[in-house]
Write an enzyme that holds these catalytic residues in place. Structure first.
Site, PDB file in Angstrom:
ATOM      1  N   CYS A  34       0.842  -1.203   0.000  1.00  0.00           N
ATOM      2  CA  CYS A  34       0.000   0.000   0.000  1.00  0.00           C
ATOM      3  C   CYS A  34       0.873   1.247   0.000  1.00  0.00           C
ATOM      4  CB  CYS A  34      -1.031  -0.015   1.118  1.00  0.00           C
ATOM      5  SG  CYS A  34      -0.492   0.581   2.698  1.00  0.00           S
ATOM      6  N   CYS A 104      -3.969   7.745   5.492  1.00  0.00           N
ATOM      7  CA  CYS A 104      -2.685   7.934   6.179  1.00  0.00           C
ATOM      8  C   CYS A 104      -2.920   8.297   7.646  1.00  0.00           C
ATOM      9  CB  CYS A 104      -1.865   9.038   5.510  1.00  0.00           C
ATOM     10  SG  CYS A 104      -1.352   8.617   3.848  1.00  0.00           S
TER      11      CYS A 104
END
Lengths: 140, 383
Positions: A34, A104
């Protein structure tokens, strides 16, 4: 510019970047696929206050900025308070993130939880680093 | 901030050359006519469109009546694939392409598979991004109606063996389309010598304006009407012509082709110096794609252990503008399908510092490649 000034400031001048050699808890989240890996180190005193925190992050600008901001938000706080930190508080403190980068901030929240989890595991005789590489925010 | 910015993202888009803009301007104001009008103002516009069509045709050795102006490269790609699938449905339902095409091709193929019963073969490329004519030949079936293979890749700059593929298609009586958006104006393109039946191009990749492109369709190849309405573009694409855009495209392609040889040589030399500097100063750096069959203006590298976006942000702060992957996919978090296809793993970041330059623009020429590579090196070290 893609990011807010606050995000760019934390990207260019990350706070608390590095490692703590004699950390009391170390948690790692994310995976290479990712594109983001975060590792958090915490130092905890006898009153369960987080006296020091450091991070190492491989990732995009938002990943670095959210890790940096997350460490600032929990440094000096008690573990109880740190566990209350949400990803949206990190986003807010950074004056927003682009929608595709919200994950994030989720990683940053999870990294702190993993480090605290690791602290408790060590307290109960556990060793090593708590790794949570199933990225909850994306399908990878 | 007055710092000079070094733009190295000409594969995403170029600026409009002053000479191109100058050619366009009168067609916004005094020569604003509708090319379909009978009066003088209209006919002035008509003859300007005709001239631009000749300029575009000449650049690829086509006939003017084989050039259809479109809204850009993606429209040309869509029109070619959907048009051939429809017009040749009785002949067959199989299309051959590669797995490193632009998404205007890949997503159109996926749509045709899902909605039009088309079967698509996606050829694998080698670790340099090349496909061979033999691979194409082996994939051709009796029901194959079209081969669509890009002339040059938009990320890694690899040039495909277009003439060889064209010859194979001709031999088997299969139509051949090429997405030449990155190639036109950068390398020689000859639709006759290369046996190309359909070709897509876009003006803003060769110092023309955005929003204008063209589809070349060889005489005798059937394509249905793209847009129904008036009789513009020989009845294929209705709607009043994008007059200034067409004029700009004509001028831009003429200039690009006229300066191609000299410009390619100079830019390739600068590119090679930058590459050398980066390889010498940055450990674990490598070039992606093919060093021999490559667009002169393209450089695509990976820096091991370095995350792409973080590097691009640092470079941007240092005044150097590049990209990692196609600009069309920057909203997606997935790694580049092109880099995956040539066998790179996702944690190899790959900022693309590709560019093309006419010699007057911002970019490599304006500065010293050695200093640029040092600058990139410093920024890699900082991450």
């Amino acid at each position: 510019m893609l990011y807010s000034e606050r995000v760019m400031d934390h990207f260019e001048h990350p706070r608390n970047a590095g490692e703590i050699e004699d950390a009391d808890g170390v948690g790692q989240v994310g995976n290479a696929k990712c594109g983001d890996i975060m590792r958090m180190y915490i130092k905890v005193d006898e009153n369960e206050n987080i006296t020091d925190v450091k991070f190492k992050t491989f990732g995009c600008g938002a990943a670095i900025a959210t890790s940096s901001m997350a460490t600032e938000l929990i440094k000096g706080k008690s573990i109880k308070e740190a566990l209350k930190l949400t990803n949206s508080a990190v986003v807010e403190a950074l004056e927003g993130l682009p929608p595709v980068k919200i994950h994030c901030s989720v990683l940053a929240e999870e990294a702190i939880k993993a480090a605290i989890d690791n602290y408790y595991q060590r307290k109960n005789g556990g060793e090593g680093v708590t790794v949570n590489d199933a990225c909850a925010a994306c399908e990878h | 901030m007055s710092k000079r910015r070094i733009y190295m993202d000409h594969a995403a888009t170029t600026y409009v050359k002053p000479a191109v803009l100058e050619a366009m301007l009168p067609y916004f104001t005094e020569n604003f006519g509708n090319p379909s009008s009978i009066h003088t103002t209209g006919q002035l516009a008509r003859s300007a469109v005709d001239r631009a069509r000749e300029q575009v045709a000449a650049a690829i050795n086509a006939l003017p009546q084989e050039i259809f102006f479109t809204g850009g490269g993606s429209e040309s790609d869509n029109t070619a694939l959907k048009g051939i699938a429809e017009a040749y449905a009785k002949k067959g339902n199989h299309i051959i392409t590669t797995n490193i095409e632009h998404h205007a091709i890949l997503h159109t193929c996926e749509w045709l598979e899902k909605n039009r019963g088309i079967s698509v073969t996606y050829l694998d490329v080698d670790d340099k991004g090349r496909v061979t004519a033999e691979q194409v030949e082996a994939a051709i079936r009796p029901e194959t109606i079209l081969v669509s293979i890009m002339f040059a890749n938009n990320e890694i700059g690899t040039i495909e063996p277009i003439a060889e593929i064209g010859a194979v298609c001709r031999k088997h009586g299969v139509l051949f389309h090429t997405d030449a958006v990155q190639a036109v104006g950068a390398v020689p393109v000859d639709v006759v010598a290369m046996n190309i039946d359909l070709l897509s191009m876009s003006a803003h990749k060769f110092y023309g304006p955005k929003g204008i492109g063209a589809l070349y369709v060889k005489k005798g190849v059937r394509v249905p009407t793209f847009i129904h309405g008036g009789a513009q573009e020989r009845g294929k694409r209705a709607g009043t012509e994008n007059l200034p855009g067409i004029i700009g495209m004509g001028k831009a392609i003429e200039l690009a082709v006229a300066n191609m040889e000299e410009s390619s040589k100079r830019v390739a030399a600068l590119r090679d110096r930058l590459l050398k500097g980066i390889l010498e100063t940055i450990p674990d750096s490598r070039v992606n794609g093919d060093t021999e069959h490559r667009l002169p203006n393209n450089l695509n590298m990976c820096f091991r252990y370095i995350e792409g976006e973080a590097l691009l942000l640092r470079l941007d702060l240092a005044g150097i503008e590049g990209s990692s992957g196609s600009a069309c996919t920057s909203g997606s978090l997935d790694p580049s399908h092109v880099l995956l296809a040539i066998g790179l793993r996702p944690w190899f970041a790959a900022p693309n510092l590709g560019r093309r330059d006419d010699g007057r623009g911002r970019g490599l020429r304006a500065c010293d490649p050695a200093r640029n590579s040092e600058n990139i090196a410093r920024n890699v070290a900082n991450i």
